[in-house]
Design a protein around this motif. Structure first.
Motif, PDB file in Angstrom:
ATOM      1  N   THR A 164       0.450  -3.170  -5.869  1.00  0.00           N
ATOM      2  CA  THR A 164       0.430  -2.038  -4.940  1.00  0.00           C
ATOM      3  C   THR A 164      -0.912  -1.331  -5.009  1.00  0.00           C
ATOM      4  OG1 THR A 164       2.805  -1.736  -5.290  1.00  0.00           O
ATOM      5  CG2 THR A 164       1.626   0.053  -4.207  1.00  0.00           C
ATOM      6  N   ILE A 165      -1.482  -1.070  -3.851  1.00  0.00           N
ATOM      7  CA  ILE A 165      -2.773  -0.391  -3.722  1.00  0.00           C
ATOM      8  C   ILE A 165      -2.532   1.083  -3.420  1.00  0.00           C
ATOM      9  CG2 ILE A 165      -4.857  -0.237  -2.308  1.00  0.00           C
ATOM     10  CD1 ILE A 165      -4.644  -3.220  -1.814  1.00  0.00           C
ATOM     11  N   ILE A 204       0.863  -1.182   0.000  1.00  0.00           N
ATOM     12  CA  ILE A 204       0.000   0.000   0.000  1.00  0.00           C
ATOM     13  C   ILE A 204       0.898   1.230   0.000  1.00  0.00           C
ATOM     14  CG2 ILE A 204      -1.918   1.187   1.120  1.00  0.00           C
ATOM     15  CD1 ILE A 204      -2.386  -1.369   2.767  1.00  0.00           C
ATOM     16  N   HIS A 209     -11.346  -2.187  -0.822  1.00  0.00           N
ATOM     17  CA  HIS A 209     -10.133  -1.414  -1.104  1.00  0.00           C
ATOM     18  C   HIS A 209      -9.904  -0.362  -0.024  1.00  0.00           C
ATOM     19  CE1 HIS A 209      -7.757   1.786  -3.000  1.00  0.00           C
ATOM     20  NE2 HIS A 209      -7.292   0.874  -3.841  1.00  0.00           N
ATOM     21  N   ALA A 214       0.894  -4.706   3.200  1.00  0.00           N
ATOM     22  CA  ALA A 214      -0.509  -4.723   3.617  1.00  0.00           C
ATOM     23  C   ALA A 214      -0.781  -5.762   4.686  1.00  0.00           C
ATOM     24  CB  ALA A 214      -1.408  -4.973   2.403  1.00  0.00           C
ATOM     25  N   ASP A 243       1.034   5.607  -0.027  1.00  0.00           N
ATOM     26  CA  ASP A 243       0.352   6.887   0.138  1.00  0.00           C
ATOM     27  C   ASP A 243       1.409   7.941   0.403  1.00  0.00           C
ATOM     28  OD1 ASP A 243      -1.671   8.710   0.175  1.00  0.00           O
ATOM     29  OD2 ASP A 243      -2.610   8.013   2.024  1.00  0.00           O
ATOM     30  N   ARG A 280      -6.698  -0.122   2.425  1.00  0.00           N
ATOM     31  CA  ARG A 280      -5.830   1.042   2.272  1.00  0.00           C
ATOM     32  C   ARG A 280      -5.755   1.867   3.552  1.00  0.00           C
ATOM     33  NH1 ARG A 280      -5.217   6.068   1.253  1.00  0.00           N
ATOM     34  NH2 ARG A 280      -7.417   6.512   1.643  1.00  0.00           N
TER      35      ARG A 280
END
Length: 255
Positions: A174-175, A106, A208, A138, A108, A212
């Motif tokens: 990858t999220i 994940i 999702h 994750a 961000d 996330r």
């Protein structure tokens, strides 16, 4: 000048590092093996390696000035500054280089208010900040990659590639959230104007979002280190602080 805070008193370790005495001892052992306590030319260190590591962690945790921090460890301001400059980079998390086939990551971006305007720009938090791309596993929630900091006005989809995070994870699944269009990452489905998403897409978006959210939980824990709320360090200092805090997070999480 006698200091107040010392690693020889275990009760000081957890508040500043988030680690137990045994975990902290293992960290110091690794640092020593990597040469952090090697004999150097010139003036010797005024503190043992354990206290130096604790001083760096205390600085990141509290964001005290050198004038405030140094007396707590019984050293001068210049000595405290040298310790942070020397040991900060050595505490940095090393990015994971290999991932299992079934690994899900994940990513961000998070903004760190940074006073060094040569690397920071005004961003959506209305402060001069740097953008840090953070990638976690994750499953374990361990930080595996932290990209190089970019100016805070750089959007996440560009920062993903320019920070080096994209190259570091390669083709690993990858999220990401909706701020990474055109990157090939797994993002939530978007609803077109005048249309409703079918049930399967709504169910996928819900799943999702739940997965996330784990990276947001990691950010919440990392932002308890006050250096990430107002970083006075120059140059690579903010990068080293982010990497060092990520390493402490992983050690505390791994138990």
């Amino acid at each position: 000048m006698a200091g107040v805070i010392t690693a020889s008193e275990p009760s000081w370790i957890a508040p500043f590092t988030g680690l137990g005495p045994r975990q902290f001892g293992k960290l110091v052992t690794v640092l020593r093996r990597e040469g952090a306590d090697a004999v150097r030319r010139g003036r010797p260190w005024s503190l043992p390696l354990e206290d130096r590591a604790l001083l760096v962690a205390a600085y990141w945790r509290t964001n005290l000035t050198m004038r405030q921090l140094a007396p707590l460890f019984g050293v001068s301001k210049s000595a405290a500054d040298r310790i942070i400059d020397h040991l900060g980079p050595m505490l940095a998390l090393q990015p994971r280089k290999r991932f299992a086939k079934d690994t899900v990551l994940i990513v961000d971006g998070t903004l760190v208010p940074t006073r060094d305007h040569t690397i920071a720009e005004q961003s959506k938090n209305y402060r001069y900040s740097t953008n840090h791309q953070v990638v976690i596993d994750a499953d374990t929630r361990l930080v595996v990659v932290v990209g190089r900091p970019l100016a805070g006005n750089r959007n996440d989809c560009k920062a993903w590639g320019e920070s080096g995070a994209k190259d570091a994870v390669g083709n690993t699944l990858t999220i990401a959230d909706g701020g990474y269009p055109g990157t090939g990452l797994v993002m939530p489905h978007r609803r077109r104007k005048g249309e409703e998403l079918p049930d399967w897409k709504q169910a996928h978006n819900k799943s999702h979002k739940q997965v996330r959210a784990r990276v947001e939980h990691v950010f919440a824990r990392m932002k308890t280190w006050k250096i990430l709320r107002d970083c006075r360090l120059k140059g690579d200092g903010v990068h080293h602080a982010m990497l060092g805090i990520a390493r402490m997070h992983n050690l505390a999480l791994a138990g």
